[in-house]
Motif scaffolding. Sequence first.
Motif, PDB file in Angstrom:
ATOM      1  N   GLU A   1       0.848  -0.992   0.076  1.00  0.00           N
ATOM      2  CA  GLU A   1      -0.089  -0.053   0.135  1.00  0.00           C
ATOM      3  C   GLU A   1       0.906   1.196   0.058  1.00  0.00           C
ATOM      4  OE1 GLU A   1      -4.188  -0.952   2.519  1.00  0.00           O
ATOM      5  OE2 GLU A   1      -3.708   0.718   1.445  1.00  0.00           O
ATOM      6  N   LYS A   2       1.796   1.079   0.781  1.00  0.00           N
ATOM      7  CA  LYS A   2       2.896   2.211   0.536  1.00  0.00           C
ATOM      8  C   LYS A   2       3.300   2.742  -0.605  1.00  0.00           C
ATOM      9  CE  LYS A   2       7.231   2.014   2.677  1.00  0.00           C
ATOM     10  NZ  LYS A   2       8.050   2.147   3.816  1.00  0.00           N
ATOM     11  N   ILE A   3       3.909   1.903  -1.600  1.00  0.00           N
ATOM     12  CA  ILE A   3       4.041   1.811  -2.879  1.00  0.00           C
ATOM     13  C   ILE A   3       2.842   2.661  -3.676  1.00  0.00           C
ATOM     14  CG2 ILE A   3       5.106   1.068  -4.981  1.00  0.00           C
ATOM     15  CD1 ILE A   3       6.830  -0.755  -3.344  1.00  0.00           C
ATOM     16  N   LEU A   4       1.497   1.915  -3.495  1.00  0.00           N
ATOM     17  CA  LEU A   4       0.737   2.467  -4.181  1.00  0.00           C
ATOM     18  C   LEU A   4       0.379   3.893  -3.936  1.00  0.00           C
ATOM     19  CD1 LEU A   4      -1.882  -0.633  -3.904  1.00  0.00           C
ATOM     20  CD2 LEU A   4      -0.658   0.214  -5.935  1.00  0.00           C
ATOM     21  N   ASN A   5       0.520   4.267  -2.581  1.00  0.00           N
ATOM     22  CA  ASN A   5       0.562   5.609  -2.350  1.00  0.00           C
ATOM     23  C   ASN A   5       1.524   6.530  -3.055  1.00  0.00           C
ATOM     24  OD1 ASN A   5      -1.784   5.151  -0.510  1.00  0.00           O
ATOM     25  ND2 ASN A   5      -0.562   4.870   1.340  1.00  0.00           N
ATOM     26  N   TYR A   6       2.643   6.070  -2.885  1.00  0.00           N
ATOM     27  CA  TYR A   6       3.586   6.854  -3.848  1.00  0.00           C
ATOM     28  C   TYR A   6       3.288   7.010  -5.057  1.00  0.00           C
ATOM     29  CZ  TYR A   6       6.934   5.941   0.176  1.00  0.00           C
ATOM     30  OH  TYR A   6       7.601   5.516   1.208  1.00  0.00           O
ATOM     31  N   LEU A   7       2.906   6.074  -5.748  1.00  0.00           N
ATOM     32  CA  LEU A   7       2.473   6.094  -7.210  1.00  0.00           C
ATOM     33  C   LEU A   7       1.203   7.296  -7.342  1.00  0.00           C
ATOM     34  CD1 LEU A   7       1.983   3.223  -9.429  1.00  0.00           C
ATOM     35  CD2 LEU A   7       0.426   4.825  -9.645  1.00  0.00           C
ATOM     36  N   ILE A   8       0.152   7.181  -6.579  1.00  0.00           N
ATOM     37  CA  ILE A   8      -0.771   8.153  -6.557  1.00  0.00           C
ATOM     38  C   ILE A   8      -0.265   9.338  -6.364  1.00  0.00           C
ATOM     39  CG2 ILE A   8      -3.102   8.788  -5.469  1.00  0.00           C
ATOM     40  CD1 ILE A   8      -3.433   6.363  -7.244  1.00  0.00           C
ATOM     41  N   ASN A   9       0.579   9.571  -5.378  1.00  0.00           N
ATOM     42  CA  ASN A   9       0.983  11.044  -5.074  1.00  0.00           C
ATOM     43  C   ASN A   9       1.917  11.600  -6.252  1.00  0.00           C
ATOM     44  OD1 ASN A   9      -0.167  11.063  -2.629  1.00  0.00           O
ATOM     45  ND2 ASN A   9       1.463  10.567  -1.471  1.00  0.00           N
ATOM     46  N   ASP A  10       2.715  10.801  -6.662  1.00  0.00           N
ATOM     47  CA  ASP A  10       3.566  10.973  -7.847  1.00  0.00           C
ATOM     48  C   ASP A  10       2.670  11.316  -9.260  1.00  0.00           C
ATOM     49  OD1 ASP A  10       6.609   8.986  -7.368  1.00  0.00           O
ATOM     50  OD2 ASP A  10       6.131  11.154  -6.923  1.00  0.00           O
ATOM     51  N   LEU A  11       1.760  10.789  -9.474  1.00  0.00           N
ATOM     52  CA  LEU A  11       0.703  10.822 -10.816  1.00  0.00           C
ATOM     53  C   LEU A  11       0.073  12.217 -10.473  1.00  0.00           C
ATOM     54  CD1 LEU A  11      -0.711   7.477 -11.502  1.00  0.00           C
ATOM     55  CD2 LEU A  11       0.985   8.662 -12.982  1.00  0.00           C
ATOM     56  N   THR A  12      -0.388  12.417  -8.866  1.00  0.00           N
ATOM     57  CA  THR A  12      -0.851  13.907  -8.791  1.00  0.00           C
ATOM     58  C   THR A  12       0.001  15.018  -8.913  1.00  0.00           C
ATOM     59  OG1 THR A  12      -2.378  12.561  -7.209  1.00  0.00           O
ATOM     60  CG2 THR A  12      -2.291  14.896  -7.018  1.00  0.00           C
ATOM     61  N   ASN A  13       1.303  14.909  -8.509  1.00  0.00           N
ATOM     62  CA  ASN A  13       2.124  15.954  -8.428  1.00  0.00           C
ATOM     63  C   ASN A  13       2.993  16.141  -9.747  1.00  0.00           C
ATOM     64  OD1 ASN A  13       1.548  16.428  -5.601  1.00  0.00           O
ATOM     65  ND2 ASN A  13       3.339  14.814  -4.844  1.00  0.00           N
ATOM     66  N   LYS A  14       3.040  15.184 -10.450  1.00  0.00           N
ATOM     67  CA  LYS A  14       3.758  15.403 -11.630  1.00  0.00           C
ATOM     68  C   LYS A  14       2.525  15.261 -12.787  1.00  0.00           C
ATOM     69  CE  LYS A  14       7.790  14.979  -9.762  1.00  0.00           C
ATOM     70  NZ  LYS A  14       8.707  16.337  -9.667  1.00  0.00           N
ATOM     71  N   LYS A  15       1.583  15.981 -12.851  1.00  0.00           N
ATOM     72  CA  LYS A  15       0.587  16.090 -13.803  1.00  0.00           C
ATOM     73  C   LYS A  15       1.452  16.722 -15.075  1.00  0.00           C
ATOM     74  CE  LYS A  15      -3.772  17.009 -13.170  1.00  0.00           C
ATOM     75  NZ  LYS A  15      -4.918  17.733 -12.429  1.00  0.00           N
ATOM     76  N   GLY A  16       1.169  15.953 -16.150  1.00  0.00           N
ATOM     77  CA  GLY A  16       1.712  16.577 -17.341  1.00  0.00           C
ATOM     78  C   GLY A  16       3.200  16.287 -17.534  1.00  0.00           C
ATOM     79  N   LYS A  17       3.784  15.646 -16.522  1.00  0.00           N
ATOM     80  CA  LYS A  17       5.136  15.227 -16.613  1.00  0.00           C
ATOM     81  C   LYS A  17       5.529  13.614 -16.423  1.00  0.00           C
ATOM     82  CE  LYS A  17       6.591  19.305 -14.704  1.00  0.00           C
ATOM     83  NZ  LYS A  17       6.832  19.815 -13.335  1.00  0.00           N
ATOM     84  N   ALA A  18       4.158  12.750 -16.531  1.00  0.00           N
ATOM     85  CA  ALA A  18       4.530  11.535 -16.181  1.00  0.00           C
ATOM     86  C   ALA A  18       3.772  10.865 -17.333  1.00  0.00           C
ATOM     87  CB  ALA A  18       3.689  11.283 -14.740  1.00  0.00           C
ATOM     88  N   ILE A  19       3.959   9.545 -17.412  1.00  0.00           N
ATOM     89  CA  ILE A  19       3.443   8.724 -18.561  1.00  0.00           C
ATOM     90  C   ILE A  19       3.019   7.323 -17.920  1.00  0.00           C
ATOM     91  CG2 ILE A  19       5.533   7.708 -19.532  1.00  0.00           C
ATOM     92  CD1 ILE A  19       2.694   9.145 -21.766  1.00  0.00           C
ATOM     93  N   VAL A  20       1.878   7.152 -18.084  1.00  0.00           N
ATOM     94  CA  VAL A  20       1.335   5.553 -17.898  1.00  0.00           C
ATOM     95  C   VAL A  20       1.334   4.772 -19.163  1.00  0.00           C
ATOM     96  CG1 VAL A  20      -0.483   4.203 -16.929  1.00  0.00           C
ATOM     97  CG2 VAL A  20      -0.197   6.583 -15.904  1.00  0.00           C
ATOM     98  N   TYR A  21       1.964   3.537 -19.259  1.00  0.00           N
ATOM     99  CA  TYR A  21       2.234   3.011 -20.543  1.00  0.00           C
ATOM    100  C   TYR A  21       1.728   1.461 -20.413  1.00  0.00           C
ATOM    101  CZ  TYR A  21       4.670   1.887 -25.006  1.00  0.00           C
ATOM    102  OH  TYR A  21       4.642   1.557 -26.327  1.00  0.00           O
ATOM    103  N   ALA A  22       0.843   1.030 -21.010  1.00  0.00           N
ATOM    104  CA  ALA A  22       0.584  -0.535 -21.029  1.00  0.00           C
ATOM    105  C   ALA A  22       1.108  -1.362 -21.990  1.00  0.00           C
ATOM    106  CB  ALA A  22      -0.889  -0.727 -20.963  1.00  0.00           C
ATOM    107  N   GLY A  23       1.423  -2.732 -21.517  1.00  0.00           N
ATOM    108  CA  GLY A  23       1.885  -3.697 -22.376  1.00  0.00           C
ATOM    109  C   GLY A  23       1.047  -4.100 -23.734  1.00  0.00           C
ATOM    110  N   ASN A  24       1.598  -4.437 -24.748  1.00  0.00           N
ATOM    111  CA  ASN A  24       1.096  -4.580 -26.044  1.00  0.00           C
ATOM    112  C   ASN A  24      -0.022  -5.661 -25.930  1.00  0.00           C
ATOM    113  OD1 ASN A  24       2.485  -2.955 -27.513  1.00  0.00           O
ATOM    114  ND2 ASN A  24       3.984  -4.220 -28.096  1.00  0.00           N
ATOM    115  N   HIS A  25       0.139  -6.861 -24.797  1.00  0.00           N
ATOM    116  CA  HIS A  25      -0.504  -8.016 -24.846  1.00  0.00           C
ATOM    117  C   HIS A  25      -1.850  -7.620 -24.135  1.00  0.00           C
ATOM    118  CE1 HIS A  25       2.106  -7.692 -21.585  1.00  0.00           C
ATOM    119  NE2 HIS A  25       1.237  -8.722 -20.822  1.00  0.00           N
ATOM    120  N   LEU A  26      -2.005  -6.414 -23.368  1.00  0.00           N
ATOM    121  CA  LEU A  26      -3.079  -6.376 -22.297  1.00  0.00           C
ATOM    122  C   LEU A  26      -4.248  -5.963 -23.340  1.00  0.00           C
ATOM    123  CD1 LEU A  26      -1.294  -4.385 -19.655  1.00  0.00           C
ATOM    124  CD2 LEU A  26      -2.076  -6.682 -19.285  1.00  0.00           C
ATOM    125  N   PRO A  27      -5.493  -6.120 -22.693  1.00  0.00           N
ATOM    126  CA  PRO A  27      -6.516  -6.083 -23.733  1.00  0.00           C
ATOM    127  C   PRO A  27      -6.979  -4.568 -23.923  1.00  0.00           C
ATOM    128  CG  PRO A  27      -7.255  -6.722 -21.285  1.00  0.00           C
ATOM    129  CD  PRO A  27      -6.031  -6.724 -21.391  1.00  0.00           C
TER     130      PRO A  27
END
Lengths: 1024, 57
Positions: free
Chosen positions: A351-377
């Motif tokens: 949960e700690k890492i999940l919190n970090y992730l949420i905070n980073d996505l929040t604080n780095k809006k416009g400077k982050a990228i979420v990228y999914a693998g080709n095999h995902l639906p």
Amino acid sequence: MSDPKDEVQNQDPNYWRSFEELYSDPKFLKEINNEFKDGADEAPDTSKMSSLSRRKFFALLGASAAVAGAACSDYQDRGEIVPYKDKPEEITIGKANYYASTCGGCSSACGILIKTREGRPIKVDGNPDHPVSRGKICSQGQAATMSLYDPERLKTPRQKIKNRFEDINWQQADSEIIEALSNIGGKEIAIITNQIISPTENRVLKDFVDKYTATRIYSFEQFNESVRNIAWQKCYNSDEFPIIKWDEAEVVVSLDSDFLGADYNRVENTRLFSEGKDVINKNFNRLYSVESDLSLTGMNADYRLMLRADAQYAFVMGIINELQSKNVINNTVNASSFNLSKLAADFGLSEKILNYLINDLTNKKGKAIVYAGNHLPEKVHIAVNLLNEELGNSNLYNTKQSRITVRKLSSLNDIKKLADKMNSGNVGMVIHYGSNPVYNFPADINYADAIQNVDKVITLAETENESANVSNYVLPINNTFEAWGDAKTRTGFYSMQQPVIAPLYSTRQKESIILSWINGNSDSNKENLYHKYLMSNWENEIYPTLNSRIEFKKFWFGALHDGVVRSNDTSTGNGSFNYAALSGLTNHQNKMKGMTVHIKESYSLRDGRFANNGWLQESPHPVSKVTWDNYAAISTTTAKKINVKKDDIIEIKVNDRLLTIPVFVQPGHADDSITIETGYGRTNSGSVSEGAGFNANTIFSSSGGITPWLYEGVTVKKLTGTYRLVVAQTIYDFTEEDKKDIPEKRGIIKEGTVEQYLNDPHFLNDKKHKDLKSVNPPIPYDGLKWGMSIDLNKCLGCSECFVACNVENNIPVVGKEEVDKGREMHWLRIDRYYSGTAEDPKVSVQPMLCQHCDQAPCETVCPVLATTHSADGLNQMVYNRCVGVRYCSNNCPYKVRRFNFFNFRDSFNDSYQESPVFALLHNPEVTVRSRGVMEKCTFCIQRIAEARSDATRESRKMIGEDVHTACQDACVTNAIHFGDINDENGELYKYRNHELGYHVLEELNTKPNVTYIAKLRNTHSEEA
Amino acid sequence: MERKKFFKSIGISLIGILFVKLFPFRLFSKQNVNKRKIKVHINPFAVKRKKIGEKNV
């Protein structure tokens, strides 16, 4: 309350490389006390020796010597050395020529620079002028010369007569095929190709369709971005997913994506991403990896979570729900069923890492990228697109350049329809145009059976393959180095391909073959048929659009010289987000069904097209270090659940299809999840690939899975028997005595965090060894002294450097059995260390090569002075003095010396590497070593010598920057620097004297000249 | 008599070595299956580079 798992991770790390080492397996502990593995160095059993008298022994010895002398006196001439009578203008003996071209290994079409000597290509590097590759190329491109000189290449056309292939000539093949084309009647002519990236080749195919109107073209790649592109089309009404500006991303969230490893466009992805791992400019990005298998991308993540692939949708929707609830993004989709805390509890995520992730996505809006693998639906990609859009991360989509598809790939539905047409007898001819559908097509299509119903099957290929085996005609085609071409993969430029060597055999360019069939005349094929067509297409269709100010002929020479032509077409942009696409996102969490299987492209062999390349087969897997085989990777927990261990054989059932494959227990793999790489288990594809691995395509299906590469509800059954998987990693391990001191003394891997470094740049100092005493006085190196630095922040462990070294230094392939005995000949190896728990380890990589120590322990023990030290700091190896006592290897603490136990060119695969054509592969600047001599990294002394002679000729002083080693040139991330350690203005100096720089096994006082820059993990300050 | 025997045995061994050299080893020597010479030709239409890019040696 702190997470117990995090506590283990944050303790002083104990590095381990395998489960045997971690759990102190008694057999393993016994083995590591030996310098060499079992079987490698067996002492003779004297009790079994014969009781021959001394007199008889000497008599026999004398007679044998006499007979041997008689046998060897007839020394066979190895060949002729014939000087040029009329030297070709292009060739200067002893000097290389360089040609710009385009790699044909995959559809990325990276620009390459081919080095030739006396007319033959010997080395491939990236073209520095190419905007995608920028001077770098992947390991498949590096090893491409071996495919050119493969002795098992097809040499002449062949026809199957009464189930046997017989050689025929081109006239006969062309006439019969043209006649069959003309008499096709109402039946379809199917041409099956790989991805078409050449506009001129596309035009040839169009001309063929115009001439033979019953033709349909099917373009297929087993691994592609079709799902991603479909999702993108729905979200942005644009055909192509944009190019990502990885260099501008401060936070990257990778969802089961291996964008640094096996995915498309990895050369550019890696180069751009590594700009965020810069210790000189103190520029650090942060990578989160949420994945099912431990991939190369995951190995380099700052934070990593293990999650099975079929739960990725729940994960990304959980993030959307969390951000919506915090009003970070707008409420555009109902994701209330998805709760990150519940997901963390269900799948054991931190949960700690999940919190970090949420905070980073929040604080780095416009400077982050979420990228999914080709095999995902598709729904995962739509959700990811929404997330990036709402967070403003679309800033990181490159708007100045976009991808271009010359010809769209056929869908799996199209392929299925083709098979149905074949089965109903409606296809009169199938042409495998450089493709291998029998191997690569989904198994449920039963292509090999369907093709039996086709009247004429023609395969155009470089080597034998599964598709050639079922064909009526097999026509040999030119290798990339023998072929003309062009490529258009993006807006803004074209890539040019030129042949650097005339065809070695009676082969033809595949486009020329098609053109002669279009002409309807078997005599119409001339050697430059396609060259003329290509030039004509450029002169009439492409050149006029470029608004060039110079006449076409000069332009053409310039284009071939540069390898790249800039064009005026611009990016179409991305448009605005289409929220109607969100109708595909359900607010319903699917229950996980059984296990999942993820079919992945091999790091070395790709989809199997490089299976007969010995260098790539012997290249250890970047994570598991397994060579010569594939396997089913599973977690430790899953292994306990189904009661298997490494090498056990399992049967995997996917719907009604079965695959038998050995198991590899992979630390860090997600539970109830299996990952298998394809490209192995080839048949009829050459002697090198024969028997290597298992054909995972038996479970590759066009339907019945989440996507063609991802299946759920899979069952696994343990079978009897084992299959030995050879791991090229656990050879040089420490004894029990040394292991006790590893955390304190043996700082082989030194790491820290970015936070630690920024607070105290000298935090490593207390771990460095100072004032080490020596019995030898220090040798002053006042002039040029060679050294190297390897930045472990940038090093991904991808092994491009490793393959480049093999190519540059004529390193032989030894085969699986010899690798198992620890006899692989690689001068450079990438050591991979785990730390933390077996279930959730951190990974560190370290390229290890000869350290060229100032006080080398190997030099003092050689009885014949075969290893010496040069005035410019190199540890030299004199092959013709070496008598093979191996004391130097025994004494080397880094274990980087490689001994030629055999003449591997002779012993591997029935002298495959002794074939006359294979000899053309060798770099003439590097000695080809024989049995009984020791070898090791030379810091590319041949390049140093060449630079020195160039400097002498130009009457100037040589500087460190004049020389690039092969590994340095190949490293996509520029992790390796080489040069003069005494030159304060040189590039190497700042790395050699960096506060994060350290030497491996420094306490031994060998004074190595390779400096490693300690790895910094960009974790949060609480973990510093 | 001993000298005669000595020279007789030397003579027989020389003939034997000649015989062994001519027949068995050549018979069983590894034949190069493909003795075909591979001819290397440069493609005359290819254009080589003058500058090889950043510091490629």
